[in-house]
Design a protein around this motif. Structure first.
Motif, mmCIF file in Angstrom:
data_model
loop_
_atom_site.group_PDB
_atom_site.id
_atom_site.type_symbol
_atom_site.label_atom_id
_atom_site.label_comp_id
_atom_site.label_asym_id
_atom_site.label_seq_id
_atom_site.Cartn_x
_atom_site.Cartn_y
_atom_site.Cartn_z
ATOM 1 N N UNK A 137 54.332 3.473 85.705
ATOM 2 C CA UNK A 137 55.738 3.154 85.969
ATOM 3 C C UNK A 137 56.177 3.731 87.317
ATOM 4 N N UNK A 138 55.727 4.930 87.632
ATOM 5 C CA UNK A 138 56.035 5.526 88.933
ATOM 6 C C UNK A 138 55.498 4.648 90.064
ATOM 7 N N UNK A 139 54.256 4.243 89.924
ATOM 8 C CA UNK A 139 53.611 3.466 90.982
ATOM 9 C C UNK A 139 54.256 2.096 91.137
ATOM 10 N N UNK A 140 54.663 1.474 90.027
ATOM 11 C CA UNK A 140 55.289 0.160 90.133
ATOM 12 C C UNK A 140 56.666 0.262 90.778
ATOM 13 N N UNK A 141 57.427 1.302 90.456
ATOM 14 C CA UNK A 141 58.719 1.488 91.120
ATOM 15 C C UNK A 141 58.515 1.716 92.611
ATOM 16 N N UNK A 142 57.584 2.603 92.950
ATOM 17 C CA UNK A 142 57.296 2.892 94.351
ATOM 18 C C UNK A 142 56.880 1.618 95.087
ATOM 19 N N UNK A 143 56.024 0.839 94.472
ATOM 20 C CA UNK A 143 55.531 -0.383 95.107
ATOM 21 C C UNK A 143 56.656 -1.378 95.337
ATOM 22 N N UNK A 144 57.543 -1.519 94.363
ATOM 23 C CA UNK A 144 58.675 -2.427 94.528
ATOM 24 C C UNK A 144 59.531 -2.056 95.722
ATOM 25 N N UNK A 145 59.792 -0.768 95.885
ATOM 26 C CA UNK A 145 60.600 -0.322 97.016
ATOM 27 C C UNK A 145 59.858 -0.483 98.345
ATOM 28 N N UNK A 146 58.573 -0.170 98.355
ATOM 29 C CA UNK A 146 57.804 -0.312 99.592
ATOM 30 C C UNK A 146 57.726 -1.783 100.006
ATOM 31 N N UNK A 147 57.453 -2.661 99.056
ATOM 32 C CA UNK A 147 57.411 -4.093 99.358
ATOM 33 C C UNK A 147 58.751 -4.566 99.905
ATOM 34 N N UNK A 148 59.826 -4.183 99.213
ATOM 35 C CA UNK A 148 61.164 -4.625 99.616
ATOM 36 C C UNK A 148 61.533 -4.089 100.996
ATOM 37 N N UNK A 149 61.179 -2.853 101.276
ATOM 38 C CA UNK A 149 61.559 -2.263 102.563
ATOM 39 C C UNK A 149 60.712 -2.800 103.713
ATOM 40 N N UNK A 150 59.432 -3.019 103.483
ATOM 41 C CA UNK A 150 58.613 -3.566 104.560
ATOM 42 C C UNK A 150 59.024 -5.010 104.863
ATOM 43 N N UNK A 151 59.329 -5.776 103.830
ATOM 44 C CA UNK A 151 59.763 -7.158 104.043
ATOM 45 C C UNK A 151 61.122 -7.196 104.739
ATOM 46 N N UNK A 152 62.025 -6.312 104.324
ATOM 47 C CA UNK A 152 63.336 -6.227 104.967
ATOM 48 C C UNK A 152 63.210 -5.852 106.438
ATOM 49 N N UNK A 153 62.373 -4.874 106.717
ATOM 50 C CA UNK A 153 62.186 -4.433 108.104
ATOM 51 C C UNK A 153 61.664 -5.567 108.975
ATOM 52 N N UNK A 154 60.727 -6.341 108.450
ATOM 53 C CA UNK A 154 60.173 -7.453 109.218
ATOM 54 C C UNK A 154 61.237 -8.506 109.498
#
Length: 229
Positions: free
Chosen positions: A38-55
């Motif tokens: 659950x920790x890793x899935x939450x972290x991954x969701x935020x990382x995906x969202x932030x990298x996509x947003x930044x791009x």
């Protein structure tokens, strides 16, 4: 044409380069999860969202800050929003797959589910409309479960797009046949108008079913991509 990007990833390892992208509130949510997955899935969701947003915004990923204030209770567990931007995001995860959908100025909802789950009679009766129940009635157990999760991901996607979630009765919405292109046929809830709702079944990854929905009159142009850090 409404363009939607859906980015997928397996759950990321809890490395410093990813953890440092979490702000204080996000780190608190991360630490509150008891299970490592659950920790890793939450972290991954935020990382995906932030990298996509930044791009999409042309900014450093470290500068991306979300407002996830829940509109109902005020706690920081709502849909992540980007202050000052019309970018709209939706995050979903199931099993070993995490995804984020992004589009501009249109409400969007993403749902993914593992396809190995079973759908017994009580679950079918709970979630599917009478027309949908009739469509799966003659299928084998395996076929019925597969068809059920086509309907389920569609329902979750449109409900996420509205922001109302399970406040919309599942049986009040009916979709096209599970083996036909995704379309909202009818809705008994004013939050969902078939004329202003578009959705698509997704490829996602082996062992998963997924769908994305947007509240728009335009056709969807969906791009799926698998992200490797």
């Amino acid at each position: 044409m409404t363009q939607i990007v859906v980015r997928w990833s397996e759950p990321l390892a809890a490395e410093d380069r990813f953890l440092r992208l979490l702000d204080e509130l996000e780190r608190g949510r991360y630490d509150a999860y008891r299970l490592e997955l659950d920790k890793r899935r939450f972290l991954t969701g935020r990382v995906l969202a932030k990298t996509l947003t930044a791009e999409r915004l042309g900014v450093p990923v470290e500068s991306v800050v979300f407002d996830a204030t829940c509109e109902d209770c005020g706690k920081p567990h709502g849909r992540p929003r980007v202050p000052g931007s019309d970018l709209v995001l939706s995050i979903s995860h199931s099993g070993q797959l995490v995804g984020v959908a992004a589009t501009d100025g249109v409400a969007v909802g993403l749902d993914v589910e593992t396809s190995s789950r079973k759908a017994d009679k009580s679950l079918v009766e709970y979630a599917l409309s009478p027309a949908e129940q009739q469509a799966v009635a003659g299928l084998s157990d395996t076929e019925r479960s597969a068809a059920f999760f086509v309907y389920w991901t569609r329902k979750e996607a449109v409900m996420k797009a509205t922001g109302k979630g399970l406040k919309i009765p599942l049986q009040s919405i009916t979709f096209s046949a599970y083996d036909a292109p995704a379309e909202l046929v009818s809705s008994g809830d004013t939050a969902l108008d078939p004329a202003r709702t578009r959705l698509a079944d997704l490829k996602a990854a082996e062992g998963h079913r997924a769908a994305v929905a947007a509240l728009t009159t335009e056709a969807l142009d969906v791009t799926e991509e698998h992200w490797l850090p």
